[in-house]
Design an enzyme around this catalytic site. Structure first.
Site, PDB file in Angstrom:
ATOM      1  N   GLU A  70      -9.755-112.718   9.075  1.00 42.10           N
ATOM      2  CA  GLU A  70      -9.909-111.278   9.250  1.00 42.10           C
ATOM      3  C   GLU A  70     -10.224-110.985  10.708  1.00 42.10           C
ATOM      4  O   GLU A  70     -10.889-111.770  11.382  1.00 42.10           O
ATOM      5  CB  GLU A  70     -11.034-110.759   8.359  1.00 42.10           C
ATOM      6  CG  GLU A  70     -10.670-110.852   6.899  1.00 42.10           C
ATOM      7  CD  GLU A  70     -11.660-110.136   6.003  1.00 42.10           C
ATOM      8  OE1 GLU A  70     -11.219-109.578   5.001  1.00 42.10           O
ATOM      9  OE2 GLU A  70     -12.868-110.149   6.295  1.00 42.10           O
ATOM     10  N   CYS A  77     -17.189-120.752   8.272  1.00 38.24           N
ATOM     11  CA  CYS A  77     -18.125-121.155   9.330  1.00 38.24           C
ATOM     12  C   CYS A  77     -18.993-122.297   8.826  1.00 38.24           C
ATOM     13  O   CYS A  77     -19.482-122.248   7.695  1.00 38.24           O
ATOM     14  CB  CYS A  77     -18.998-119.968   9.745  1.00 38.24           C
ATOM     15  SG  CYS A  77     -20.132-120.381  11.090  1.00 38.24           S
ATOM     16  N   GLU A 111     -18.171-119.634  14.325  1.00 40.11           N
ATOM     17  CA  GLU A 111     -19.081-119.848  15.452  1.00 40.11           C
ATOM     18  C   GLU A 111     -18.232-120.272  16.661  1.00 40.11           C
ATOM     19  O   GLU A 111     -17.728-121.399  16.723  1.00 40.11           O
ATOM     20  CB  GLU A 111     -20.096-120.933  15.055  1.00 40.11           C
ATOM     21  CG  GLU A 111     -20.916-121.492  16.185  1.00 40.11           C
ATOM     22  CD  GLU A 111     -21.570-120.430  17.085  1.00 40.11           C
ATOM     23  OE1 GLU A 111     -22.121-119.441  16.581  1.00 40.11           O
ATOM     24  OE2 GLU A 111     -21.491-120.609  18.315  1.00 40.11           O
ATOM     25  N   SER A 135     -20.714-114.206  21.009  1.00 35.33           N
ATOM     26  CA  SER A 135     -21.943-114.255  20.216  1.00 35.33           C
ATOM     27  C   SER A 135     -22.046-115.653  19.614  1.00 35.33           C
ATOM     28  O   SER A 135     -21.094-116.166  19.032  1.00 35.33           O
ATOM     29  CB  SER A 135     -21.853-113.202  19.110  1.00 35.33           C
ATOM     30  OG  SER A 135     -22.965-113.293  18.258  1.00 35.33           O
ATOM     31  N   SER A 157     -27.812-115.252  18.586  1.00 33.85           N
ATOM     32  CA  SER A 157     -28.315-114.716  17.320  1.00 33.85           C
ATOM     33  C   SER A 157     -29.630-115.414  16.977  1.00 33.85           C
ATOM     34  O   SER A 157     -29.630-116.567  16.573  1.00 33.85           O
ATOM     35  CB  SER A 157     -27.273-114.958  16.225  1.00 33.85           C
ATOM     36  OG  SER A 157     -26.089-114.267  16.548  1.00 33.85           O
ATOM     37  N   CYS A 216     -20.458-106.740  10.995  1.00 35.75           N
ATOM     38  CA  CYS A 216     -20.995-108.075  11.257  1.00 35.75           C
ATOM     39  C   CYS A 216     -21.385-108.771   9.966  1.00 35.75           C
ATOM     40  O   CYS A 216     -22.121-108.212   9.146  1.00 35.75           O
ATOM     41  CB  CYS A 216     -22.253-107.972  12.107  1.00 35.75           C
ATOM     42  SG  CYS A 216     -21.914-107.707  13.820  1.00 35.75           S
TER      43      CYS A 216
HETATM   44  N1  SAH Z   1     -21.296-117.080  14.702  1.00 39.67           N
HETATM   45  C1  SAH Z   1     -21.657-116.176  15.716  1.00 39.67           C
HETATM   46  C2  SAH Z   1     -20.726-114.986  15.822  1.00 39.67           C
HETATM   47  C3  SAH Z   1     -20.242-114.379  14.546  1.00 39.67           C
HETATM   48  S1  SAH Z   1     -21.476-113.535  13.597  1.00 39.67           S
HETATM   49  C4  SAH Z   1     -23.106-115.750  15.564  1.00 39.67           C
HETATM   50  O1  SAH Z   1     -23.706-116.037  14.541  1.00 39.67           O
HETATM   51  O2  SAH Z   1     -23.606-115.165  16.509  1.00 39.67           O
HETATM   52  C5  SAH Z   1     -21.724-112.083  14.585  1.00 39.67           C
HETATM   53  C6  SAH Z   1     -23.108-111.429  14.396  1.00 39.67           C
HETATM   54  O3  SAH Z   1     -23.216-110.910  13.063  1.00 39.67           O
HETATM   55  C7  SAH Z   1     -24.263-112.405  14.551  1.00 39.67           C
HETATM   56  O4  SAH Z   1     -25.271-111.853  15.359  1.00 39.67           O
HETATM   57  C8  SAH Z   1     -24.756-112.565  13.130  1.00 39.67           C
HETATM   58  O5  SAH Z   1     -26.089-112.910  13.065  1.00 39.67           O
HETATM   59  C9  SAH Z   1     -24.513-111.193  12.571  1.00 39.67           C
HETATM   60  N2  SAH Z   1     -24.503-111.135  11.108  1.00 39.67           N
HETATM   61  C10 SAH Z   1     -24.087-112.070  10.234  1.00 39.67           C
HETATM   62  N3  SAH Z   1     -24.220-111.631   8.956  1.00 39.67           N
HETATM   63  C11 SAH Z   1     -24.731-110.393   9.039  1.00 39.67           C
HETATM   64  C12 SAH Z   1     -25.074-109.400   8.074  1.00 39.67           C
HETATM   65  N4  SAH Z   1     -24.885-109.598   6.782  1.00 39.67           N
HETATM   66  N5  SAH Z   1     -25.575-108.230   8.519  1.00 39.67           N
HETATM   67  C13 SAH Z   1     -25.747-107.997   9.846  1.00 39.67           C
HETATM   68  N6  SAH Z   1     -25.414-108.884  10.814  1.00 39.67           N
HETATM   69  C14 SAH Z   1     -24.930-110.067  10.411  1.00 39.67           C
HETATM   70 FE1  SF4 Z   2     -21.501-118.561  11.165  1.00 42.47          FE
HETATM   71 FE2  SF4 Z   2     -22.419-116.589  12.720  1.00 42.47          FE
HETATM   72 FE3  SF4 Z   2     -22.122-116.234  10.054  1.00 42.47          FE
HETATM   73 FE4  SF4 Z   2     -24.051-117.827  10.979  1.00 42.47          FE
HETATM   74  S1  SF4 Z   2     -23.877-115.603  11.317  1.00 42.47           S
HETATM   75  S2  SF4 Z   2     -22.655-118.299   9.288  1.00 42.47           S
HETATM   76  S3  SF4 Z   2     -23.069-118.744  12.737  1.00 42.47           S
HETATM   77  S4  SF4 Z   2     -20.501-116.592  11.522  1.00 42.47           S
END
Ligand code: SAH
Ligand code: SF4
Length: 382
Positions: A120, A147, A198, A229, A252, A370
């Site tokens: 996506e 991931c 990631e 990120s 994060s 996100c």
């Molecule tokens: N793997 C990387 C980038 C993809 S996730 C990372 O974790 O940074 C992008 C952002 O979305 C990250 O900051 C992650 O913590 C956040 N995220 C993941 N699941 C979420 C959710 N359910 N609600 C809000 N933010 C979320």
């Molecule tokens: Fe992967 Fe980022 Fe989701 Fe964590 S928040 S599972 S590192 S995509």
């Protein structure tokens, strides 16, 4: 389904389909969308063509979005044939589904590169208005199918890890939206690596894609309009600081201490909160670019006043910026705190001397925000 305004099954012509099938069955083909301009110079000259043809080829690839090498108008047929014979392709992405939010500002696509690779990708537009001809158009790209990090609040993490994307599959996500925007005389202005996966766990392919997307001879996007990120892979953050690319970095964090962080990010393993903050400082020192800490606020888990004070204590004096992301709903049991709780958390951080904003979420009504990207669930809705 009532949230969905537009759902379009991809209209594939037979010719396109046969080309696509041919592409996925021919192994050892090299996709031209993974080639850096310097490498393109070598390829073109090795085929007996003058070097300026590389620029013509790059212009065709990045500004016309051809579907086959045959469709690249700028280069002569003899060169097209030589490229195909040498095993080059521009095997492309296939749009399987498109979902647009009711306000039209967020578009989520399900793209397929081959039968085993579906991801996506999301376009978020800000302030589109008749007066503002070119709205900020940010593409949120994926770097992996699933991931491996398994964050418990993230839909992508909960679907498990399938594979890394190749550089061309990252590049093509952006080009797909660029083509779509071009039809409305708009263009991609920003890129965030916040889709599925990631990015620093797929380091080489992610960096290759960024170099191509920012190269003035290729797609030409400004490096400063890109944000990576990461969940916080420290050796990769240090490596990134040494690259000659000026991207913004977001880490994060989600918790002010290791005990809580390991519950939310089970694979945090050896990377302690303190080590992450030191890595952010090193990144800032080397690049001059401040790091943002992202913090997904989850009701009853990491959103109390006490935790806010602990976070403020940890980050104050660092010049740190915290971006609070009120949890977006996923299939899990976690929920978003009230608006009042989010503002109280923000107040405590600011009061403690930490710069803090709350993210304006786009696309949660179409599960495009996100942490909501998850291809297996999308496929179930088809
Ligand atoms: N793997 C990387 C980038 C993809 S996730 C990372 O974790 O940074 C992008 C952002 O979305 C990250 O900051 C992650 O913590 C956040 N995220 C993941 N699941 C979420 C959710 N359910 N609600 C809000 N933010 C979320
Ligand atoms: Fe992967 Fe980022 Fe989701 Fe964590 S928040 S599972 S590192 S995509």
């Amino acid at each position: 389904m009532s949230n969905f305004l537009v759902i379009i099954k991809n209209p594939k012509s037979r010719a396109e389909e046969s080309y696509f099938n041919r592409y996925i069955h021919i192994e050892k083909m090299t996709n031209l969308y993974r080639i850096l301009p310097e490498e393109m110079d070598d390829i073109v000259t090795s085929l007996g063509q003058p070097r300026y043809r590389a620029d013509q080829l790059l212009h065709g690839l990045y500004h016309e979005s051809p579907r086959t090498i045959e469709n690249i108008h700028q280069i002569p047929s003899v060169m097209k044939n030589a490229l195909v014979t040498a095993g080059y392709t521009i095997g492309y992405e296939n749009e399987v589904h498109r979902v647009v939010s009711k306000d039209g500002h967020t578009t989520k696509l399900l793209l397929e590169f081959d039968e085993k690779t579906m991801i996506e990708t999301v376009l978020m537009q800000y302030n589109p208005s008749p007066e503002k001809i070119h709205p900020r158009s940010t593409v949120c790209v994926s770097t992996q199918v699933g991931c491996p990090m398994g964050c418990i609040f993230c839909a992508t993490g909960q679907m498990g890890f399938e594979k890394n994307l190749k550089a061309e599959e990252i590049v093509l996500q952006v080009l797909h939206f660029a083509r779509l925007l071009r039809q409305r005389d708009e263009h991609v202005t920003n890129l965030v690596f916040m889709g599925m996966g990631e990015p620093l766990a797929n380091y080489d392919e992610t960096i290759r894609a960024i170099k191509i997307l920012t190269h003035p001879r290729a797609f030409g996007l400004g490096q400063r309009s890109i944000t990576i990120s990461t969940v916080g892979i420290i050796p990769a953050i240090d490596r990134l600081a040494d690259e000659y690319i000026q991207v913004k970095l977001a880490i994060s964090l989600h918790a002010p201490n290791n005990e809580l962080r390991k519950k939310l990010v089970p694979t945090a393993g050896p990377h302690s909160v303190e080590d992450l903050i030191s890595a952010a400082k090193r990144y800032f020192k080397k690049t001059g670019r401040r790091v943002t800490f992202e913090y997904a606020l989850i009701e009853g888990i990491n959103d109390s006043n006490a935790i806010a004070s602990e976070l403020a204590q940890l980050l104050k004096g660092n010049g740190a910026h915290v971006n609070l992301i009120p949890m977006n709903p996923t299939a899990g049991e976690f929920s978003r705190p009230s608006r009042k709780r989010v503002l109280a958390f923000q107040y405590i951080l600011r009061d403690g001397g930490v710069n803090c904003t709350v993210r304006v979420e786009k696309g949660s009504e179409i599960s495009a925000a996100c942490g909501q990207l998850r291809t297996d669930m999308v496929q179930k809705t088809i």
